[in-house]
Design an enzyme around this catalytic site. Structure first.
Site, PDB file in Angstrom:
ATOM      1  CG  ASP A 166      44.041  39.666  39.718  1.00 54.44           C
ATOM      2  OD1 ASP A 166      43.555  38.712  39.073  1.00 54.44           O
ATOM      3  OD2 ASP A 166      45.245  39.732  39.987  1.00 54.44           O
ATOM      4  CE1 TYR A 194      47.864  36.378  45.696  1.00 51.09           C
ATOM      5  CE2 TYR A 194      48.353  38.572  46.521  1.00 51.09           C
ATOM      6  CZ  TYR A 194      48.019  37.741  45.481  1.00 51.09           C
ATOM      7  OH  TYR A 194      47.839  38.257  44.227  1.00 51.09           O
ATOM      8  CD  GLU A 222      43.948  30.986  40.955  1.00 46.71           C
ATOM      9  OE1 GLU A 222      42.826  31.131  40.448  1.00 46.71           O
ATOM     10  OE2 GLU A 222      44.476  31.827  41.709  1.00 46.71           O
ATOM     11  CD  GLU A 263      40.660  32.643  44.237  1.00 49.97           C
ATOM     12  OE1 GLU A 263      40.397  33.850  44.206  1.00 49.97           O
ATOM     13  OE2 GLU A 263      41.822  32.210  44.113  1.00 49.97           O
ATOM     14  CE1 TYR A 307      46.528  31.945  44.591  1.00 51.73           C
ATOM     15  CE2 TYR A 307      48.722  32.582  43.834  1.00 51.73           C
ATOM     16  CZ  TYR A 307      47.407  32.229  43.562  1.00 51.73           C
ATOM     17  OH  TYR A 307      46.965  32.155  42.268  1.00 51.73           O
ATOM     18  CG  ASN A 335      42.506  28.773  43.374  1.00 51.90           C
ATOM     19  OD1 ASN A 335      42.692  27.699  42.814  1.00 51.90           O
ATOM     20  ND2 ASN A 335      41.732  29.724  42.878  1.00 51.90           N
TER      21      ASN A 335
HETATM   22  C1  LIG Z   1      44.509  34.759  46.707  1.00 51.17           C
HETATM   23  C2  LIG Z   1      43.801  34.802  45.402  1.00 51.17           C
HETATM   24  C3  LIG Z   1      44.756  34.743  44.238  1.00 51.17           C
HETATM   25  C4  LIG Z   1      44.027  35.092  42.969  1.00 51.17           C
HETATM   26  N1  LIG Z   1      43.125  34.033  42.558  1.00 51.17           N
HETATM   27  C5  LIG Z   1      42.259  34.375  41.418  1.00 51.17           C
HETATM   28  C6  LIG Z   1      43.110  34.889  40.243  1.00 51.17           C
HETATM   29  O1  LIG Z   1      42.260  35.407  39.256  1.00 51.17           O
HETATM   30  C7  LIG Z   1      44.101  35.969  40.689  1.00 51.17           C
HETATM   31  O2  LIG Z   1      44.871  36.428  39.603  1.00 51.17           O
HETATM   32  C8  LIG Z   1      44.977  35.396  41.803  1.00 51.17           C
HETATM   33  C9  LIG Z   1      46.075  36.415  42.182  1.00 51.17           C
HETATM   34  O3  LIG Z   1      45.788  37.342  42.931  1.00 51.17           O
HETATM   35  O4  LIG Z   1      47.178  36.267  41.630  1.00 51.17           O
END
Ligand SMILES: CCC[C@@H]1NC[C@@H](O)[C@H](O)[C@H]1C(=O)O
Length: 599
Positions: A166, A474, A508, A414, A470, A468
């Site tokens: 992203d 998420y 993360e 990831e 969330y 990572n």
């Molecule tokens: C659930 C995956 C989270 C994701 N992880 C990779 C980052 O490059 C994104 O920015 C981050 C997001 O979506 O904030």
């Protein structure tokens, strides 16, 4: 794989001249540039800054979102005093791929938008005259390239990037271009490893030249005083009562190599190094045999106007922000950064987990962004992808291996590690990469929510774990965050009760936060909620002694693809995109500065 990736220097034998500034630029949507003779320049160019991504300069969407071939061109003068030398062009980053022409002669191509490459133009240039370099570039995303994605063709015939990640697909000559003149017989690589104790440090060096193995080597301290010397292609420099490179208390020595021919110096290369060791022992990450607790961030090379381009001003600000908040580390998510970033970190005593752009290796991510739902590693693109992946791992380690700031290598972000087809891919990757780093620093990759302790099939590969996670954003978000905490603790209890004896770093976690949005009690996107989420994670971190690092996502807000889950980019920054603090910055500063600097 590049033969040598030493950072350019000027000295009595070498000349380094930057070709930064305005270049000619032109889109080539029909991919006919060669046929139209653009290899020697083109009419009606756009004047484009270098280094810079081209995207955000434009005021129309077709240009900002342009995907396909595009060209750069620049006239440059080669003085006659370079006669008899090897003349090169070094590109810091051409995103994502490039073919280089000089005076219309094709010199070489390069794949990979985040690492340097050198074009030998000795036989193509005209001495004492003006020459022209042109590049045919391309920024399309493919499943068999890094970073992974697709390129769609819309009904109107225009191409569109479909990233499986992203961050925005900023493209162009994102880092400096250098015109170099080096001796025909020149030094092209060196490496150092260390043994350190309180009263002595030994630098084991190895140095390579295009021809010859006679070298004089010296090591000078920060005051320029020579503290050790040696001779030969490999050897040891022994320093009594050394000043070690420490976390947030850096000290740099200068190593100097002289290449001798018949006893006379014909080339010279100097670089700053730090005397320190890196180890993983049980649940501990050790620097100079002392345990370190990482606190810092995932980052991006991302700023307003120049996009993904390296900007010295932004880097100076980011380093100051990290020092202000009490950070001691960061991950170069999701690609190797400009070499000057590592030099900053060398000077500031900041540790870097250096990451190759192996991102988007998970169809779930693609499905998250409207992709597919098959397992990534059983696609028919894997063989070609692996060739590029290992090639960029080799170049990342070759380029960055001599920085004291580099703590570890992240070989993927990831990836899908929970399907059977992932195992052979990572078996090969970890076998092929194990001897690339003379210092044998730890190798790892980040594991996201689908790749928990229970599900991942690839936990044997990393030397330490980057998680990572969330919950609170998420999933299990808002008022449900208490369930998110319970789920996180349940997973960590599995790690705790397992026989795994390696450190875990949270690489993360975070919440998108609109600066200035306040709500009491909190709601998601408010500054208050971002702090509540960080506080939840910190309660969990403080409950498990094998957690040896916390790096929230992200240091700063950054640009992403547009979408219904993004408000002009990813807003999980602790700082805004123009590098001003959200309330969470003060929360983290309070937590991190309460820890000893080298804790
Ligand atoms: C659930 C995956 C989270 C994701 N992880 C990779 C980052 O490059 C994104 O920015 C981050 C997001 O979506 O904030």
């Amino acid at each position: 794989m590049e033969k040598g990736l030493l950072y350019p220097v000027t000295n009595q034998f070498r000349q380094d001249q930057k070709l930064d500034g305005l270049w000619d630029f032109k889109f080539d949507p029909q991919a006919q540039g060669e046929a139209k003779g653009w290899t020697t320049g083109f009419d009606d160019p756009i004047k484009m800054p270098v280094p810079a991504s081209f995207n955000d300069f434009f005021t129309d969407k077709d240009s900002r979102e342009y995907t396909g071939d595009f060209w750069y061109a620049k006239k440059f003068f080669v003085p006659t005093y370079m006669d008899g030398q090897t003349i090169q062009l070094r590109f810091g980053a051409a995103t994502h791929r490039a073919t280089v022409y000089v005076n219309g002669q094709e010199i070489r191509s390069h794949e990979g938008g985040f690492l340097p490459f050198t074009a030998d133009i000795t036989d193509a240039v005209k001495l004492g005259q003006e020459n022209i370099v042109t590049l045919k570039m391309n920024n399309e995303l493919h499943r068999d390239a890094l970073p992974a994605g697709d390129t769609a063709t819309l009904k109107n015939g225009k191409k569109m990037a479909k990233p499986f990640f992203d961050f925005y697909n900023y493209s162009g000559l994102n880092r400096s271009v250098h015109l170099l003149a080096v001796p025909k017989n020149h030094i092209y690589d060196y490496s150092t490893t260390y043994d350190v104790s309180e009263d002595q440090a030994t630098v084991h060096y190895s140095v390579q030249a295009t021809d010859g193995s006679n070298f004089k080597v010296s090591l000078s301290d920060g005051d320029g005083k020579v503290v050790a010397t040696a001779e030969g292609q490999t050897g040891d420099l022994v320093v009594k009562n050394p000043t070690l490179w420490q976390v947030r208390d850096a000290y740099l020595y200068t190593i100097k190599f002289e290449l001798l021919d018949a006893g006379k110096a014909v080339d010279e290369y100097s670089d700053e190094i730090g005397l320190r060791t890196i180890e993983i022992k049980g649940h501990e990450i050790l620097v100079n045999h002392k345990s370190v607790y990482l606190r810092g961030f995932g980052r991006h090379e991302d700023s307003i106007y120049a996009g993904r381009a390296f900007d010295l001003n932004v880097e100076r600000r980011d380093m100051n922000l990290m020092k202000w908040i009490g950070a001691n580390s960061f991950r170069s998510s999701h690609y190797p950064y400009d070499e000057q970033v590592y030099k900053f970190a060398d000077r500031e005593g900041i540790l870097i987990t250096d990451e190759v752009p192996a991102v988007g290796f998970k169809m779930a991510a693609a499905s998250f962004l409207g992709g597919l739902n098959q397992s990534f590693f059983d696609g028919d693109w894997i063989d070609e992808l692996y060739k590029k992946h290992i090639d960029q791992v080799k170049d990342m380690i070759k380029r960055d291996k001599n920085h004291p700031s580099v703590l570890a290598w992240s070989l993927c972000n990831e990836p899908d590690t929970s399907t059977d087809s992932a195992v052979p891919y990572f078996t090969k990757l970890f076998n092929d990469s194990k001897d690339l780093d003379p210092e044998q620093r730890p190798r790892t990759f980040t594991l996201n929510e689908d790749d928990t302790f229970e599900k991942s099939k690839c936990l044997k590969f990393p030397d330490f774990y980057l998680l990572n996670r969330y919950p609170g954003w998420y999933h299990k978000w808002g008022y449900e965050i208490s369930d998110g905490e319970a789920g996180l603790r349940a997973e960590l209890d599995e790690w705790k009760n397992s026989d795994i004896d390696k450190p875990i770093v949270f690489s993360e976690y975070g919440a998108d936060t609109e600066p200035g949005l306040h709500k009491l009690p909190s709601i998601m996107w408010s500054e208050e909620y971002q702090i509540e989420l960080l506080d939840m994670f910190d309660r969990v971190f403080d409950s498990y002694d094998f957690i040896r690092g916390e790096q929230p996502w992200n240091l700063a807000d950054f640009q992403t693809v547009e979408g219904n889950m993004r408000v002009n980019g990813n807003k999980k920054g602790i700082f805004t995109r123009d590098r001003q603090p959200k309330a969470a910055a003060f929360y983290l500063k309070k937590r991190w500065t309460s820890l000893p600097l080298d804790y």
